[in-house]
Scaffold this motif. Structure first.
Motif, PDB file in Angstrom:
ATOM      1  N   GLU A 158       0.426  -0.860   0.118  1.00  0.00           N
ATOM      2  CA  GLU A 158       0.346  -0.194   0.238  1.00  0.00           C
ATOM      3  C   GLU A 158       1.062   1.481   0.253  1.00  0.00           C
ATOM      4  OE1 GLU A 158      -3.857   0.352   1.567  1.00  0.00           O
ATOM      5  OE2 GLU A 158      -3.702  -1.246  -0.143  1.00  0.00           O
ATOM      6  N   ALA A 159       2.017   0.709   0.816  1.00  0.00           N
ATOM      7  CA  ALA A 159       3.256   2.345   1.125  1.00  0.00           C
ATOM      8  C   ALA A 159       3.939   2.331   0.007  1.00  0.00           C
ATOM      9  CB  ALA A 159       4.442   2.263   2.329  1.00  0.00           C
ATOM     10  N   LEU A 160       3.844   1.259  -0.748  1.00  0.00           N
ATOM     11  CA  LEU A 160       4.762   1.683  -2.220  1.00  0.00           C
ATOM     12  C   LEU A 160       4.006   2.302  -3.281  1.00  0.00           C
ATOM     13  CD1 LEU A 160       6.806  -1.748  -1.998  1.00  0.00           C
ATOM     14  CD2 LEU A 160       7.909   0.452  -2.240  1.00  0.00           C
ATOM     15  N   ARG A 161       2.560   1.469  -3.108  1.00  0.00           N
ATOM     16  CA  ARG A 161       1.092   1.911  -4.381  1.00  0.00           C
ATOM     17  C   ARG A 161       1.092   3.288  -4.294  1.00  0.00           C
ATOM     18  NH1 ARG A 161      -1.020  -4.049  -4.034  1.00  0.00           N
ATOM     19  NH2 ARG A 161       0.588  -5.395  -5.558  1.00  0.00           N
ATOM     20  N   SER A 162       0.845   3.752  -2.979  1.00  0.00           N
ATOM     21  CA  SER A 162       0.618   5.242  -2.909  1.00  0.00           C
ATOM     22  C   SER A 162       2.131   6.659  -3.696  1.00  0.00           C
ATOM     23  CB  SER A 162       0.190   5.595  -1.370  1.00  0.00           C
ATOM     24  OG  SER A 162       1.435   5.041  -0.473  1.00  0.00           O
ATOM     25  N   ARG A 163       2.642   5.773  -3.234  1.00  0.00           N
ATOM     26  CA  ARG A 163       3.816   6.467  -4.020  1.00  0.00           C
ATOM     27  C   ARG A 163       4.311   6.483  -5.547  1.00  0.00           C
ATOM     28  NH1 ARG A 163       4.384   5.746   1.627  1.00  0.00           N
ATOM     29  NH2 ARG A 163       4.977   7.319   2.844  1.00  0.00           N
ATOM     30  N   GLY A 164       3.378   6.258  -6.177  1.00  0.00           N
ATOM     31  CA  GLY A 164       3.652   5.379  -7.466  1.00  0.00           C
ATOM     32  C   GLY A 164       4.496   4.331  -7.652  1.00  0.00           C
ATOM     33  N   ILE A 165       4.679   3.817  -6.839  1.00  0.00           N
ATOM     34  CA  ILE A 165       5.553   2.600  -7.192  1.00  0.00           C
ATOM     35  C   ILE A 165       5.279   0.983  -7.410  1.00  0.00           C
ATOM     36  CG2 ILE A 165       8.163   1.468  -6.368  1.00  0.00           C
ATOM     37  CD1 ILE A 165       8.406   4.402  -3.992  1.00  0.00           C
ATOM     38  N   LYS A 166       5.513   0.623  -8.054  1.00  0.00           N
ATOM     39  CA  LYS A 166       5.284  -0.477  -8.570  1.00  0.00           C
ATOM     40  C   LYS A 166       5.405  -1.909  -7.098  1.00  0.00           C
ATOM     41  CE  LYS A 166       5.086  -4.796 -12.024  1.00  0.00           C
ATOM     42  NZ  LYS A 166       5.582  -4.909 -13.200  1.00  0.00           N
ATOM     43  N   ALA A 167       4.472  -2.654  -6.876  1.00  0.00           N
ATOM     44  CA  ALA A 167       4.956  -3.205  -5.480  1.00  0.00           C
ATOM     45  C   ALA A 167       4.164  -4.746  -6.269  1.00  0.00           C
ATOM     46  CB  ALA A 167       4.079  -3.032  -4.873  1.00  0.00           C
ATOM     47  N   THR A 168       4.988  -5.956  -5.841  1.00  0.00           N
ATOM     48  CA  THR A 168       4.513  -7.135  -6.513  1.00  0.00           C
ATOM     49  C   THR A 168       4.910  -8.427  -5.180  1.00  0.00           C
ATOM     50  OG1 THR A 168       6.390  -7.790  -7.751  1.00  0.00           O
ATOM     51  CG2 THR A 168       4.892  -6.797  -9.253  1.00  0.00           C
ATOM     52  N   ARG A 169       4.259  -9.079  -4.985  1.00  0.00           N
ATOM     53  CA  ARG A 169       4.097 -10.263  -4.254  1.00  0.00           C
ATOM     54  C   ARG A 169       4.583 -11.320  -5.246  1.00  0.00           C
ATOM     55  NH1 ARG A 169       5.268 -11.886   0.053  1.00  0.00           N
ATOM     56  NH2 ARG A 169       3.098 -13.009   2.291  1.00  0.00           N
ATOM     57  N   LEU A 170       5.601 -12.344  -3.687  1.00  0.00           N
ATOM     58  CA  LEU A 170       5.671 -13.395  -4.499  1.00  0.00           C
ATOM     59  C   LEU A 170       4.332 -14.356  -4.670  1.00  0.00           C
ATOM     60  CD1 LEU A 170       8.098 -15.183  -2.630  1.00  0.00           C
ATOM     61  CD2 LEU A 170       8.720 -14.260  -4.521  1.00  0.00           C
ATOM     62  N   ALA A 171       4.174 -14.898  -5.978  1.00  0.00           N
ATOM     63  CA  ALA A 171       3.276 -16.112  -6.551  1.00  0.00           C
ATOM     64  C   ALA A 171       2.776 -16.603  -4.777  1.00  0.00           C
ATOM     65  CB  ALA A 171       3.161 -16.335  -7.934  1.00  0.00           C
ATOM     66  N   ARG A 172       1.682 -17.686  -5.093  1.00  0.00           N
ATOM     67  CA  ARG A 172       1.279 -18.724  -4.444  1.00  0.00           C
ATOM     68  C   ARG A 172       1.866 -19.535  -4.841  1.00  0.00           C
ATOM     69  NH1 ARG A 172      -0.957 -17.776   0.036  1.00  0.00           N
ATOM     70  NH2 ARG A 172      -1.970 -15.909   0.618  1.00  0.00           N
ATOM     71  N   ILE A 188      10.183 -22.099  -4.823  1.00  0.00           N
ATOM     72  CA  ILE A 188      10.712 -20.220  -4.659  1.00  0.00           C
ATOM     73  C   ILE A 188      10.681 -19.316  -6.390  1.00  0.00           C
ATOM     74  CG2 ILE A 188      12.040 -18.710  -4.004  1.00  0.00           C
ATOM     75  CD1 ILE A 188      12.999 -20.109  -1.383  1.00  0.00           C
ATOM     76  N   ALA A 189      11.527 -20.030  -6.869  1.00  0.00           N
ATOM     77  CA  ALA A 189      12.144 -19.995  -8.053  1.00  0.00           C
ATOM     78  C   ALA A 189      10.892 -19.395  -8.764  1.00  0.00           C
ATOM     79  CB  ALA A 189      12.782 -21.006  -8.960  1.00  0.00           C
ATOM     80  N   HIS A 190       9.648 -20.583  -9.360  1.00  0.00           N
ATOM     81  CA  HIS A 190       8.735 -19.822  -9.259  1.00  0.00           C
ATOM     82  C   HIS A 190       7.655 -19.256  -9.210  1.00  0.00           C
ATOM     83  CE1 HIS A 190       6.353 -22.902 -12.354  1.00  0.00           C
ATOM     84  NE2 HIS A 190       7.358 -24.113 -12.221  1.00  0.00           N
ATOM     85  N   ALA A 191       7.264 -19.100  -7.917  1.00  0.00           N
ATOM     86  CA  ALA A 191       6.554 -17.958  -6.908  1.00  0.00           C
ATOM     87  C   ALA A 191       7.483 -16.377  -7.108  1.00  0.00           C
ATOM     88  CB  ALA A 191       6.910 -18.030  -5.534  1.00  0.00           C
ATOM     89  N   LEU A 192       8.609 -16.599  -7.330  1.00  0.00           N
ATOM     90  CA  LEU A 192       9.583 -15.365  -8.247  1.00  0.00           C
ATOM     91  C   LEU A 192       8.870 -15.028  -9.920  1.00  0.00           C
ATOM     92  CD1 LEU A 192      11.460 -13.244  -7.217  1.00  0.00           C
ATOM     93  CD2 LEU A 192      13.018 -14.986  -8.375  1.00  0.00           C
ATOM     94  N   SER A 193       8.589 -16.759 -10.512  1.00  0.00           N
ATOM     95  CA  SER A 193       9.012 -15.597 -11.556  1.00  0.00           C
ATOM     96  C   SER A 193       7.049 -15.619 -11.850  1.00  0.00           C
ATOM     97  CB  SER A 193       9.000 -17.004 -12.575  1.00  0.00           C
ATOM     98  OG  SER A 193       7.965 -18.286 -12.510  1.00  0.00           O
ATOM     99  N   ASP A 194       6.839 -15.793 -11.056  1.00  0.00           N
ATOM    100  CA  ASP A 194       4.943 -16.097 -11.346  1.00  0.00           C
ATOM    101  C   ASP A 194       4.153 -15.061 -10.167  1.00  0.00           C
ATOM    102  OD1 ASP A 194       4.674 -18.213 -13.128  1.00  0.00           O
ATOM    103  OD2 ASP A 194       3.574 -19.712 -11.432  1.00  0.00           O
ATOM    104  N   ARG A 195       5.326 -13.840  -9.746  1.00  0.00           N
ATOM    105  CA  ARG A 195       4.999 -12.620  -9.151  1.00  0.00           C
ATOM    106  C   ARG A 195       3.951 -12.152  -9.936  1.00  0.00           C
ATOM    107  NH1 ARG A 195      10.053 -11.497 -11.424  1.00  0.00           N
ATOM    108  NH2 ARG A 195      10.405  -9.441 -11.970  1.00  0.00           N
ATOM    109  N   ARG A 196       3.275 -11.137  -8.749  1.00  0.00           N
ATOM    110  CA  ARG A 196       2.448 -10.209  -9.463  1.00  0.00           C
ATOM    111  C   ARG A 196       1.604  -9.257  -8.617  1.00  0.00           C
ATOM    112  NH1 ARG A 196      -2.206 -14.916  -9.384  1.00  0.00           N
ATOM    113  NH2 ARG A 196      -0.642 -16.119  -8.918  1.00  0.00           N
TER     114      ARG A 196
END
Ligand code: ZN
Length: 196
Positions: A158-172, A188-196
């Motif tokens: 939330e804090a990053l997006r409110s400053r206009g910075i793209k934030a992604t989360r490791l995928a499930r 982990i490698a999968h979760a990293l490449s599928d992050r959104r």
């Protein structure tokens, strides 16, 4: 009496290790004294050296013997990516996958309001300042998939997006309740490449 107290001290010291109770500590102490005094000396020396010489990287906060850690001083990494992890152990796990080439920010904890650990304690301000640097295009939130880790990722996103910075989360795919450092590398490698 003296010998008994030195042994007790050793057992008490070993009990500080995570997952080590009275019984295991006793077993370790007897083993070292009976079979491996040289190993015990090496261990004592390594502990002493490590606690004196290892500090924190000024930039990403991971463990480092120098002002800047090896990763932060590596100019060949992708400065557009900044990955946020909870611990140096989690960072090491991501590094072992070999699939991440950006830089890191190590929180050294996660939000836990009940324990008095808030945004300030995990260095949120510093993270935001760093993410605001022009080269950073995406902040990947790789905090653990525990309730506190999720809350941490949510607040930071939330804090990053409110400053206009793209934030992604490791995928499930990383099991719920997991600490990253115990998850297998492929996941982990999968979760990293599928992050959104
Ligand atoms: Zn660093």
């Amino acid at each position: 009496m003296l010998a008994a107290s030195a042994l007790e001290n050793l057992i008490e010291a070993l009990k500080r290790l995570p997952g080590v109770g009275q019984k295991s500590a006793q077993r370790m102490a007897y083993h070292l004294l009976q079979h491996d005094r040289e190993g015990a000396r090496q261990m004592a020396k390594a502990l002493s050296t490590a606690t004196e010489s290892i500090g924190h990287c000024q930039r990403c906060h991971t463990f480092s013997e120098t002002e800047l850690c090896l990763i932060c001083s590596d100019g060949a990494r992708d400065a557009r990516l900044l990955c946020v992890v909870e611990t140096p152990a989690d960072q090491a796990a991501l590094e072992r996958t070999g699939s991440y080439r950006g830089y890191y920010f190590v929180l050294l904890g996660r939000l836990s309001p009940l324990d008095g650990i808030g945004a300030r304690e995990i260095g949120a301000e510093e993270l935001l300042a760093r993410a605001a640097q022009t080269e950073v295009e995406e902040v990947i939130l790789a905090s653990s998939f525990t309730a506190e880790g999720e809350a941490t990722a949510h607040v930071l996103a939330e804090a990053l997006r409110s400053r206009g910075i793209k934030a992604t989360r490791l995928a499930r795919g990383v099991p719920v309740g997991s600490e990253l450092e115990y998850v297998d590398l492929g996941t982990i490698a999968h979760a990293l490449s599928d992050r959104r």
